[in-house]
Enzyme design. Structure first.
Site, PDB file in Angstrom:
ATOM      1  N   PHE A  13     -12.270  -4.306 -16.604  1.00 35.92           N
ATOM      2  CA  PHE A  13     -11.901  -3.842 -17.946  1.00 35.92           C
ATOM      3  C   PHE A  13     -11.695  -2.334 -17.895  1.00 35.92           C
ATOM      4  O   PHE A  13     -12.209  -1.569 -18.692  1.00 35.92           O
ATOM      5  CB  PHE A  13     -12.997  -4.227 -18.956  1.00 35.92           C
ATOM      6  N   ILE A 129       8.295  -3.304 -12.968  1.00 37.74           N
ATOM      7  CA  ILE A 129       9.581  -3.813 -12.466  1.00 37.74           C
ATOM      8  C   ILE A 129       9.399  -5.257 -11.979  1.00 37.74           C
ATOM      9  O   ILE A 129       8.565  -5.507 -11.112  1.00 37.74           O
ATOM     10  CB  ILE A 129      10.114  -2.965 -11.283  1.00 37.74           C
ATOM     11  N   GLU A 183      -5.032   5.314  -7.821  1.00 44.32           N
ATOM     12  CA  GLU A 183      -6.068   4.396  -7.357  1.00 44.32           C
ATOM     13  C   GLU A 183      -7.409   5.129  -7.385  1.00 44.32           C
ATOM     14  O   GLU A 183      -7.460   6.357  -7.297  1.00 44.32           O
ATOM     15  CB  GLU A 183      -5.765   3.942  -5.929  1.00 44.32           C
ATOM     16  N   LYS A 198       2.365  -2.648  -0.817  1.00 42.43           N
ATOM     17  CA  LYS A 198       3.447  -3.193  -1.658  1.00 42.43           C
ATOM     18  C   LYS A 198       4.629  -3.608  -0.787  1.00 42.43           C
ATOM     19  O   LYS A 198       5.251  -4.645  -1.023  1.00 42.43           O
ATOM     20  CB  LYS A 198       3.888  -2.150  -2.679  1.00 42.43           C
ATOM     21  N   GLY A 296       0.139   2.802 -14.762  1.00 42.82           N
ATOM     22  CA  GLY A 296      -0.309   3.035 -16.134  1.00 42.82           C
ATOM     23  C   GLY A 296      -0.704   1.720 -16.785  1.00 42.82           C
ATOM     24  O   GLY A 296      -0.304   0.633 -16.352  1.00 42.82           O
TER      25      GLY A 296
HETATM   26  N1  NAP Z   1      -3.803   1.764 -12.733  1.00 40.34           N
HETATM   27  C1  NAP Z   1      -2.571   1.398 -12.451  1.00 40.34           C
HETATM   28  O1  NAP Z   1      -1.617   2.037 -12.880  1.00 40.34           O
HETATM   29  C2  NAP Z   1      -2.313   0.189 -11.607  1.00 40.34           C
HETATM   30  C3  NAP Z   1      -0.989  -0.196 -11.361  1.00 40.34           C
HETATM   31  C4  NAP Z   1      -0.732  -1.346 -10.601  1.00 40.34           C
HETATM   32  C5  NAP Z   1      -1.803  -2.061 -10.092  1.00 40.34           C
HETATM   33  N2  NAP Z   1      -3.082  -1.637 -10.318  1.00 40.34           N
HETATM   34  C6  NAP Z   1      -4.172  -2.426  -9.739  1.00 40.34           C
HETATM   35  O2  NAP Z   1      -4.956  -2.975 -10.795  1.00 40.34           O
HETATM   36  C7  NAP Z   1      -6.310  -3.102 -10.376  1.00 40.34           C
HETATM   37  C8  NAP Z   1      -7.214  -2.397 -11.384  1.00 40.34           C
HETATM   38  O3  NAP Z   1      -6.889  -1.032 -11.420  1.00 40.34           O
HETATM   39  P1  NAP Z   1      -7.410  -0.083 -12.613  1.00 40.34           P
HETATM   40  O4  NAP Z   1      -6.610   1.154 -12.508  1.00 40.34           O
HETATM   41  O5  NAP Z   1      -7.448  -0.825 -13.905  1.00 40.34           O
HETATM   42  O6  NAP Z   1      -8.913   0.204 -12.124  1.00 40.34           O
HETATM   43  P2  NAP Z   1     -10.105   0.899 -12.937  1.00 40.34           P
HETATM   44  O7  NAP Z   1      -9.580   1.577 -14.160  1.00 40.34           O
HETATM   45  O8  NAP Z   1     -10.876   1.697 -11.957  1.00 40.34           O
HETATM   46  O9  NAP Z   1     -11.004  -0.329 -13.420  1.00 40.34           O
HETATM   47  C9  NAP Z   1     -11.656  -1.138 -12.502  1.00 40.34           C
HETATM   48  C10 NAP Z   1     -12.463  -2.193 -13.238  1.00 40.34           C
HETATM   49  O10 NAP Z   1     -12.958  -3.106 -12.264  1.00 40.34           O
HETATM   50  C11 NAP Z   1     -14.333  -3.362 -12.547  1.00 40.34           C
HETATM   51  N3  NAP Z   1     -14.973  -3.773 -11.289  1.00 40.34           N
HETATM   52  C12 NAP Z   1     -15.038  -3.119 -10.095  1.00 40.34           C
HETATM   53  N4  NAP Z   1     -15.668  -3.861  -9.162  1.00 40.34           N
HETATM   54  C13 NAP Z   1     -16.023  -5.029  -9.789  1.00 40.34           C
HETATM   55  C14 NAP Z   1     -16.699  -6.202  -9.373  1.00 40.34           C
HETATM   56  N5  NAP Z   1     -17.136  -6.345  -8.117  1.00 40.34           N
HETATM   57  N6  NAP Z   1     -16.885  -7.208 -10.288  1.00 40.34           N
HETATM   58  C15 NAP Z   1     -16.446  -7.072 -11.552  1.00 40.34           C
HETATM   59  N7  NAP Z   1     -15.779  -5.975 -12.017  1.00 40.34           N
HETATM   60  C16 NAP Z   1     -15.585  -4.963 -11.137  1.00 40.34           C
HETATM   61  C17 NAP Z   1     -14.851  -2.071 -13.112  1.00 40.34           C
HETATM   62  O11 NAP Z   1     -16.039  -2.347 -13.816  1.00 40.34           O
HETATM   63  P3  NAP Z   1     -16.821  -1.234 -14.675  1.00 40.34           P
HETATM   64  O12 NAP Z   1     -15.982  -1.059 -15.933  1.00 40.34           O
HETATM   65  O13 NAP Z   1     -18.119  -1.858 -14.966  1.00 40.34           O
HETATM   66  O14 NAP Z   1     -16.869   0.003 -13.827  1.00 40.34           O
HETATM   67  C18 NAP Z   1     -13.672  -1.653 -13.997  1.00 40.34           C
HETATM   68  O15 NAP Z   1     -13.757  -2.270 -15.263  1.00 40.34           O
HETATM   69  C19 NAP Z   1      -6.364  -2.519  -8.952  1.00 40.34           C
HETATM   70  O16 NAP Z   1      -6.214  -3.564  -8.029  1.00 40.34           O
HETATM   71  C20 NAP Z   1      -5.138  -1.624  -8.889  1.00 40.34           C
HETATM   72  O17 NAP Z   1      -4.633  -1.482  -7.577  1.00 40.34           O
HETATM   73  C21 NAP Z   1      -3.356  -0.539 -11.062  1.00 40.34           C
END
Ligand code: NAP
Length: 413
Positions: A13, A129, A183, A198, A296
């Site tokens: 989340f 995309i 990241e 990717k 984002g």
């Molecule tokens: N951000 C981007 O723009 C983007 C774009 C494309 C793909 N992604 C991908 O999307 C995914 C999430 O990215 P994000 O940017 O949303 O990350 P983020 O903001 O750092 O959020 C990570 C979330 O994962 C939770 N988490 C971590 N380890 C966990 C576990 N073992 N069990 C349950 N929950 C866990 C965290 O919990 P807590 O809240 O309790 O800390 C947090 O809510 C990644 O794989 C990333 O590569 C991100």
């Protein structure tokens, strides 16, 4: 096994997870319902009531009512365990985790087949995309020749802001992190690993070849310095981190991730900030160009949302090209024209690794070389010396009539 009523167990989340939550609130027509959200950190302030959350993954993974797991966490190892169990338990999975997919591609293919459940991951490549579905469906029969793209939003944001707005690399990285583009481990972005993961996914869907991260060479933007940035400015180029894959006539695939000088005539030149773009080239359709926000909360959530929606009509990747017997090209047969900057503590005689020399310069503490080098030698040189590399282009044909410096002592293992 149509999933008309999607009951979601959501993992994560953070930036994307909360983005998806909000996107689902705005899309009631999708008739989905998040039953439970699993997160990691106890006692963290959350934007919605605590009753929605659990810290025990099994409350989702073994809940028979939940038919769909959406995995949006930032830990690739934990993500693989979650996705594996979800598939084993017959749940459809949507994920955005490119590292997890690239590192476990074969196992994930086997799990989908064995348990007859879909795994969708449009958000893992270029966020908004819809490139994977295009590669799967539109380019189903077309003879794809190459894919080249800017596939990492945070490095593009950093490069744009350091070169156009003259802010420092560290400031631009911090901004990218604050905006949720980066990241959790910034090295994944700036050293080119994220782009490589990717690219591995793109290669599988474009050419039907499953390869692993150690087989694809990557150099990121973290070593770039004033010299390359000024050189680009003087010549009217922009430097972009490029993921590249090309199918040669013999069916072999050339692939890498490298910073590249992009000239004004190239469509990628105008792709700035957090935008991503992918150029495809194919035998019948010639060149096509996809653009969209590559990171984002909402742009990424939009792809996750589209995958969830696709599950309602039982969509799954068919991996039709996967029987392809093609393989990766031998690095010895890939030639790159590059600018290579080195410091004087680097190994001697770097020039000798080049097959063609166009320009070189050295002062008391550093130097640069412009010339043609094989990918194999570039890999070797990058492991033994502190260098920065920017690509001009892949050199299609090197005439080795006057082979330069191919003496035995330089043949790298
Ligand atoms: N951000 C981007 O723009 C983007 C774009 C494309 C793909 N992604 C991908 O999307 C995914 C999430 O990215 P994000 O940017 O949303 O990350 P983020 O903001 O750092 O959020 C990570 C979330 O994962 C939770 N988490 C971590 N380890 C966990 C576990 N073992 N069990 C349950 N929950 C866990 C965290 O919990 P807590 O809240 O309790 O800390 C947090 O809510 C990644 O794989 C990333 O590569 C991100």
């Amino acid at each position: 096994m149509g999933r008309k009523n999607i009951k979601i167990g959501l993992f994560g989340f953070g930036c994307v997870g909360f983005g998806l939550y909000e996107a689902l609130q705005k899309t009631p027509s999708l008739k989905t319902n998040i039953k439970r959200i699993c997160v990691k950190t106890k006692n963290k302030q959350r934007p919605i009531l605590n009753e929605h959350f659990t810290f025990d993954k099994n409350e989702i993974l073994f809940d028979n009512e939940i038919n769909t797991v959406v995995e949006l966490i930032d830990d690739a190892d934990a993500a693989f365990e979650i996705v594996k169990t979800a598939l084993q338990n017959g749940k459809a999975v949507v994920t955005a985790n490119k590292k997890m997919i690239a590192e476990h591609f074969t196992e994930l293919l086997d799990l989908q087949k064995k348990h007859n459940v879909p795994l969708l991951y449009e958000a893992a490549c270029c966020a908004s995309i819809p490139i994977i579905r295009n590669l799967e469906e539109y380019y189903d029969n077309d003879l794809l020749e190459s894919i080249e793209g800017i596939v990492n939003g945070s490095t593009n944001y950093i490069l744009t802001n350091t070169s156009l707005k003259n802010i420092s690399y560290n400031e631009a990285l911090k901004e990218a992190q604050e905006k949720g583009y980066a990241e959790t481990n910034p090295l994944l972005d700036v050293a080119g690993f994220d782009a490589k993961y990717k690219l591995i996914i793109l290669i599988a869907h474009a050419f039907g070849i499953v390869t692993s991260p150690e087989n694809v060479f990557n150099i990121g933007i973290d070593k770039l310095g004033e010299l390359e940035l000024n050189y680009a400015k003087e010549k009217g180029y922009k430097i972009k981190l490029i993921a590249f894959a090309e199918k040669k006539e013999d069916g072999k695939i050339v692939s890498f991730v490298l910073p590249k000088f992009i000239n004004k005539n190239d469509k990628l030149h105008s792709i700035d900030d957090v935008f991503n773009a992918v150029k495809t080239k194919s035998y019948f359709s010639d060149t096509q160009f996809f653009i969209g926000k590559g990171a984002g909360a909402y742009p990424t959530a939009s792809a996750v949302l589209s995958d969830i929606s696709a599950l309602t009509f039982d969509y799954r990747y068919e991996y039709k090209k996967l029987n392809n017997v093609d393989s990766l090209e031998n690095d010895n047969k890939v030639f790159l024209k590059i600018l290579l900057r080195y410091d004087l503590n680097s190994i001697d005689e770097l020039k000798d690794y080049f097959i063609e020399l166009n320009e070189s310069y050295q002062n008391f503490n550093s130097g640069y070389i412009i010339g043609v080098i094989s990918l194999k030698r570039l890999k070797f040189v990058s492991t033994i010396s502190n260098i920065s590399v920017v690509l001009f282009d892949v050199v299609k044909q090197v005439e080795f009539v006057n082979k330069r410096n191919l003496n035995k002592s330089l043949e790298v293992a």
